[in-house]
Design a protein around this motif. Structure first.
Motif, PDB file in Angstrom:
ATOM      1  N   GLY A 150       0.817  -1.211   0.000  1.00 41.11           N
ATOM      2  CA  GLY A 150       0.000   0.000   0.000  1.00 41.11           C
ATOM      3  C   GLY A 150       0.844   1.251   0.000  1.00 41.11           C
ATOM      4  O   GLY A 150       0.861   2.000  -0.964  1.00 41.11           O
ATOM      5  N   ASP A 151       1.590   1.484   1.083  1.00 38.62           N
ATOM      6  CA  ASP A 151       2.418   2.685   1.184  1.00 38.62           C
ATOM      7  C   ASP A 151       3.863   2.445   0.756  1.00 38.62           C
ATOM      8  O   ASP A 151       4.613   3.379   0.545  1.00 38.62           O
ATOM      9  CB  ASP A 151       2.380   3.250   2.603  1.00 38.62           C
ATOM     10  CG  ASP A 151       2.824   2.245   3.654  1.00 38.62           C
ATOM     11  OD1 ASP A 151       2.812   1.027   3.375  1.00 38.62           O
ATOM     12  OD2 ASP A 151       3.176   2.673   4.765  1.00 38.62           O
TER      13      ASP A 151
ATOM     14  N   PRO B   6       9.154   3.510  -0.907  1.00 42.13           N
ATOM     15  CA  PRO B   6       7.843   4.131  -0.698  1.00 42.13           C
ATOM     16  C   PRO B   6       7.139   4.316  -2.047  1.00 42.13           C
ATOM     17  O   PRO B   6       7.782   4.583  -3.058  1.00 42.13           O
ATOM     18  CB  PRO B   6       8.175   5.489  -0.070  1.00 42.13           C
ATOM     19  CG  PRO B   6       9.543   5.306   0.512  1.00 42.13           C
ATOM     20  CD  PRO B   6      10.240   4.353  -0.405  1.00 42.13           C
TER      21      PRO B   6
ATOM     22  N   SER C 168       6.290  12.279   0.253  1.00 40.48           N
ATOM     23  CA  SER C 168       5.538  13.042   1.238  1.00 40.48           C
ATOM     24  C   SER C 168       6.233  14.382   1.434  1.00 40.48           C
ATOM     25  O   SER C 168       7.371  14.576   1.006  1.00 40.48           O
ATOM     26  CB  SER C 168       5.461  12.280   2.570  1.00 40.48           C
ATOM     27  OG  SER C 168       6.759  12.011   3.056  1.00 40.48           O
TER      28      SER C 168
ATOM     29  N   TRP D 295      10.875  10.894  -0.268  1.00 38.81           N
ATOM     30  CA  TRP D 295      10.312   9.549  -0.173  1.00 38.81           C
ATOM     31  C   TRP D 295      10.736   9.022   1.173  1.00 38.81           C
ATOM     32  O   TRP D 295      11.911   8.762   1.410  1.00 38.81           O
ATOM     33  CB  TRP D 295      10.881   8.649  -1.253  1.00 38.81           C
ATOM     34  CG  TRP D 295      10.158   8.714  -2.557  1.00 38.81           C
ATOM     35  CD1 TRP D 295       9.019   9.395  -2.839  1.00 38.81           C
ATOM     36  CD2 TRP D 295      10.546   8.069  -3.758  1.00 38.81           C
ATOM     37  NE1 TRP D 295       8.677   9.215  -4.135  1.00 38.81           N
ATOM     38  CE2 TRP D 295       9.601   8.397  -4.726  1.00 38.81           C
ATOM     39  CE3 TRP D 295      11.605   7.246  -4.100  1.00 38.81           C
ATOM     40  CZ2 TRP D 295       9.669   7.931  -6.023  1.00 38.81           C
ATOM     41  CZ3 TRP D 295      11.683   6.777  -5.392  1.00 38.81           C
ATOM     42  CH2 TRP D 295      10.720   7.109  -6.341  1.00 38.81           C
TER      43      TRP D 295
ATOM     44  N   VAL E  41       9.611   6.644   4.829  1.00 30.88           N
ATOM     45  CA  VAL E  41       8.767   5.712   5.563  1.00 30.88           C
ATOM     46  C   VAL E  41       9.144   5.873   7.030  1.00 30.88           C
ATOM     47  O   VAL E  41      10.331   5.924   7.360  1.00 30.88           O
ATOM     48  CB  VAL E  41       9.013   4.251   5.117  1.00 30.88           C
ATOM     49  CG1 VAL E  41       8.152   3.292   5.909  1.00 30.88           C
ATOM     50  CG2 VAL E  41       8.756   4.097   3.627  1.00 30.88           C
TER      51      VAL E  41
ATOM     52  N   ARG F 298       6.792   2.265  10.928  1.00 31.90           N
ATOM     53  CA  ARG F 298       6.266   1.458   9.820  1.00 31.90           C
ATOM     54  C   ARG F 298       7.300   0.423   9.372  1.00 31.90           C
ATOM     55  O   ARG F 298       6.967  -0.749   9.153  1.00 31.90           O
ATOM     56  CB  ARG F 298       5.870   2.367   8.648  1.00 31.90           C
ATOM     57  CG  ARG F 298       5.379   1.631   7.428  1.00 31.90           C
ATOM     58  CD  ARG F 298       4.042   0.939   7.694  1.00 31.90           C
ATOM     59  NE  ARG F 298       3.505   0.421   6.455  1.00 31.90           N
ATOM     60  CZ  ARG F 298       3.126  -0.847   6.280  1.00 31.90           C
ATOM     61  NH1 ARG F 298       3.179  -1.692   7.288  1.00 31.90           N
ATOM     62  NH2 ARG F 298       2.655  -1.245   5.116  1.00 31.90           N
TER      63      ARG F 298
END
Length: 141
Positions: A9-10, A27, A31, A59, A61, A65
């Motif tokens: 997903g992410d 990723p 973001s 990019w 994460v 996570r």
């Protein structure tokens, strides 16, 4: 048990070796960078009809996570698992605001997390979109 390419997903992950104890991750989407106080690195300067937008992206994460993914993989392998940011070349980035405004592509930093800075004068249509999104800018740009 070796995990093959998987879209989470992410981010996506894939094995780097036959045993599957080393994985690369990437990723799915960039973001907006945050400053040390946790505020998005976005600024909009308005002067009458003119507006200048500055946005810093990356990019990234979160550590939490990555740790959750690592723990899930380790449960399958019964041994420590190494997660490595994928090695990619020639990463380019472009900022699009609405359907008609694309801020010229910028080269990224060339190293994880592939940071890119965008700065441009906005046309009226894009200015209106950014103004409408001002509260939660981080989610809408």
């Amino acid at each position: 048990m070796r995990v093959r390419y998987q879209d989470l997903g992410d981010l996506v992950i894939w094995p780097l070796d036959q045993e599957g104890a080393r994985y690369a991750f990437l990723p799915v989407a960039p973001s907006i960078q945050k400053n040390p106080d946790g505020q998005p690195r976005v600024s909009l300067i308005e002067a009458g009809e003119i507006a200048f937008l500055s946005v810093s992206t990356e990019w990234m994460v979160s550590d939490a996570r990555l740790e959750a993914v690592r723990s899930a993989l380790e449960a399958l392998h019964d041994e420590p698992v190494q997660l490595t940011f994928a090695a990619v070349d020639g990463v380019q980035a472009a900022l699009e605001i609405g359907p008609n405004t694309r801020i010229e592509a910028q080269s990224t930093s060339g190293m994880p997390p592939y940071a890119a800075m965008f700065s441009a004068q906005l046309p009226a249509e894009a200015k209106a979109i950014v103004q409408a999104a001002r509260g939660p800018l981080e989610r809408r740009i």
